[in-house]
Structure formats: structure tokens, C-alpha cells
Design an enzyme around this catalytic site. Sequence first.
Site, short mmCIF file in Angstrom:
data_model
loop_
_atom_site.label_atom_id
_atom_site.label_comp_id
_atom_site.label_asym_id
_atom_site.label_seq_id
_atom_site.Cartn_x
_atom_site.Cartn_y
_atom_site.Cartn_z
N GLU A 168 -34.91 88.47 7.56
CA GLU A 168 -34.89 89.87 7.12
C GLU A 168 -36.24 90.37 6.60
O GLU A 168 -36.42 90.62 5.40
CB GLU A 168 -33.80 90.08 6.06
CG GLU A 168 -32.42 89.72 6.56
CD GLU A 168 -31.30 90.22 5.64
OE1 GLU A 168 -31.58 90.62 4.51
OE2 GLU A 168 -30.14 90.22 6.08
N GLU A 352 -25.80 86.84 10.33
CA GLU A 352 -25.11 87.10 9.06
C GLU A 352 -24.22 88.31 9.21
O GLU A 352 -24.59 89.29 9.85
CB GLU A 352 -26.09 87.43 7.91
CG GLU A 352 -26.74 86.26 7.25
CD GLU A 352 -27.68 86.69 6.12
OE1 GLU A 352 -27.39 87.69 5.44
OE2 GLU A 352 -28.71 86.01 5.96
C1 FCB Z 1 -28.64 89.53 3.30
C2 FCB Z 1 -29.37 88.29 2.87
C3 FCB Z 1 -28.50 87.24 2.25
C4 FCB Z 1 -27.41 87.86 1.40
C5 FCB Z 1 -26.66 88.89 2.18
C6 FCB Z 1 -25.50 89.51 1.43
O1 FCB Z 1 -29.48 90.64 3.21
O2 FCB Z 1 -30.05 87.70 3.95
O3 FCB Z 1 -29.31 86.34 1.55
O4 FCB Z 1 -28.00 88.36 0.25
O5 FCB Z 1 -27.53 89.91 2.55
#
Ligand code: FCB
Length: 439
Positions: A168, A352
Amino acid sequence: MFSLKREDFGPGFDFGVAMAAHQIEGGQTDGRGSSIWDSFAATPRNTRNADTGKVACDHYNRWPEDLDLIRDGGFDGYRFSFSWPRVIPEGTGPSNPKGLDFYDRLIDGMLERGIKPYATLYHWDLPSSLQDRGGWMNRDTTAAFADYAALIGHRFKDRLETIATVNEPWCVAFLSHFLGIHAPGYRDVRAASRAMHHILLAHGRAIDALRAEGAKNLGIVVNLEKAEPYSSSPEDQEAAELGDALFNQWYLGGVCKGEYPQSIVDIIEDHLPRDWQADMDVISRPLDWIGVNYYTRSLYKFDASVPVFPFTQHRGDLEKNDLGWETVPEALTEFLLRVSNDYTNLPLYVTENGMSESNDAKRIDYFDRHLRAILDAKDKGVDVRGYFAWSLLDNFEWAEGFSSRFGIVEMDYASQKRTPKPSYFAFSKMLLGRALEVR
Ligand code: FCB
């Protein structure tokens, strides 16, 4: 339970869980150096309830139990991150044998259990000594990152399924240097502009370093957030376009095409490092896959009184998680299509996706709807190879501390007891094709 079956995703599609070193490991011993998240969290008012990652889920000691949960749930992979200050305590210079041994044990533990290690090099815990010298504002940090990548590549390459350089980059650069919400907590347009460029340069230089070590299956993980206008006015429409360029196009464009969106360059060019154009070749090195983290959308409202980026961001009235993030599964389908139509033919992973929520039935529904969104994209021809739920355990949710709970396994932090939630069993039912016994 989920409405889907594993077979719906076809052969070769991996299901996994994701966690990040600083959010779970604790274990600030055995030679681990300080990171920017240690000092940021130790400073008043930076994290909710002054929570810190000092102990977190004690994964540094309890990893065998966590790997058992991943295996027993029927997951194929574990997306984990290396802690840079555990491996190289000062960010450059000597490595820490005990830190490297820990990752040997963790990775071998995965392989013994039939879990594929999906590694990330940088999930936000920059060594403090590098921050003392300017961190991501300083170009030298990109060279330090390449050396760290080479070390990891050299030692672990034969045992890792994939390696992501950075998790990210928007959060590393903008959230942390412009909005000041994450470590190191800057609110400065020059700091942010430099970080926006250097984090991608670090990525490209790490790719070169990993390839030189013979490491394979290399990628990056970007977070995408749908940018929508607050109203139908042309001003809000333009604000949403600018928001999309800033959040999504900067990173995808840089990495996949060696190009930044002109609308953003026009605004921050004076703050970017001199000769930034000369780095675009390195930034856009060929990759093997792209990871997409996806959670929600934002509504953009034009506001001429806001300097630099003249908008404010809002939430709408769709269903929300307990952080106020709206649930918009169809935007995941759209993003997967957009990345594969506009940016790359590479395989994609959803690295994610998940929900901070105390009502686990809502979490099950969230996962189910997003898994369907992935199937929709696959039906339309997008090459999606895997899905990682965020997260296995409730953990240290950065500035939100421990009050935010994304896990499919509940953490009792006082006793360190792990208790699978119904969502864990929903995954295992889908993945194993049978109900797991509740322990
Ligand atoms: C993302 C992150 C992770 C966690 C999730 C909820 O932005 O990569 O570490 O904080 O969100």
C-alpha cells in the site's frame, strides 16, 4: 455460511489469510531495532487508547499455534511481512541473526504444514535510524531498501511463493506524510510528494535487487479505493477524478506504465525530487503479478478553501463497518476489470479484503459478497489467482489500536487466547467442503 464453493474459483486459485509483522509479532527483543511505529505509537494521541504493538498477538512466540489455525481452516497461503528492523536493526549495516532465524522458523513452519508463504518486504515498520535521516523523504532510503531486499532474496528465495516489495504505497506516502495519520505523522506537501516518488523508486530498486538474487514471482500490493462524486455537480465530479488520480492512478500508473497522472504532477511538481522523470524506468520494471487490497469507497466534495487538493472526503449512506467504511462489493469487480483493461495483463491477487466489525454475521456477509465480486470479474475474463482475507487474528490496527477487530479469529489480548469466530468456520466449510469441529 458462504454461498460459494471452492470449485467456483477454478483450479489453481489460492485462498489465504493476511497479517503484517508490526500488527501481530510483538517480540521486541532478540536484537530487533526500533521502528517508526514504535515511537509513533509511544507518542500521546497518535493511537486510540494509546495502544502500541509492543506485545500485540505475541506472534513472535505463538506463531506455531497461528500456523495451525491457518492449516486447520483449509487455507492455502499465509501473506505475512518481514520486519525490516528485526532483520537489519539500523536499517543499513549488519543483519540480526536472531531475526533471520525467526523467519527461518516461521517459513519452515508454513512449509511443514503445507501453507504457501506469500511474503511482503515492507508493511510500514521503517527502521527508526532511517527515519532519523529523513525516511522516505530521503532518496538514500531507496538504496537501503534494495540492500534489505537482496538480503531477504538471498536467504529465503527458494522457500517463498511470491514476494511483494511494498504494501500500500498510498498509505506509506500520503496517509503518513500528508494526512499525518500514520507514522511518521507528517502533514507536509513536500514530504508527501517525495515519499510518493521514493516509495515507488524503492519498489523498482528492490525488484532489480531481488531479480539479481534469482528471486521469482515478484510483485507489489496497491490499495484501491473507489472515488465517487459527493453530488452530481461538475465540481464534485472533478474532485472525484482528482481523488482517483491521487489515490489510485499515481501508483498503478507509475508501476505499470512509468507514468504519473498529469493532474497530480501539475499540483505537486515543485515538491517532487529534481529529475524524477529519470526514475520512471526503474519504477516500472516488469513484474510477475499485482496485488490489490480493497475495502471501500470515498465521496469527494469540491472545496475551494482547501489548499493543494481542493476537496473534502465523505462517507455515504451505505452499510458501514465499525470504522465507518461503507460496503461496496461491486467496486471490487470494477477495479479488477479496470486494472486488467487499463494497466496490465499480469495475474492479479486480491491481497487484502475484510471488515472491522463486532457482529461476525456481517463479516461473513461482507466476505461472501466480495468473493462473488471476484467471481464476476473472473467471468468477465480477469485473471485473478487468489484471495487473502484480512485478517486471521484481531490485531494492532495501527492508529485505531486494538479496538478495531478485523480478525476471523478473536483475540483475548490479556490471556493471548485465540478463539475462531463463525467467519473462520465459514471459510473452512467452503475450503474443506465439510464442517470443522468447534474446538
Ligand atoms: C490495510 C493495511 C492493513 C490493515 C487493513 C485494515 O490498509 O494494509 O495493515 O490495516 O488495511
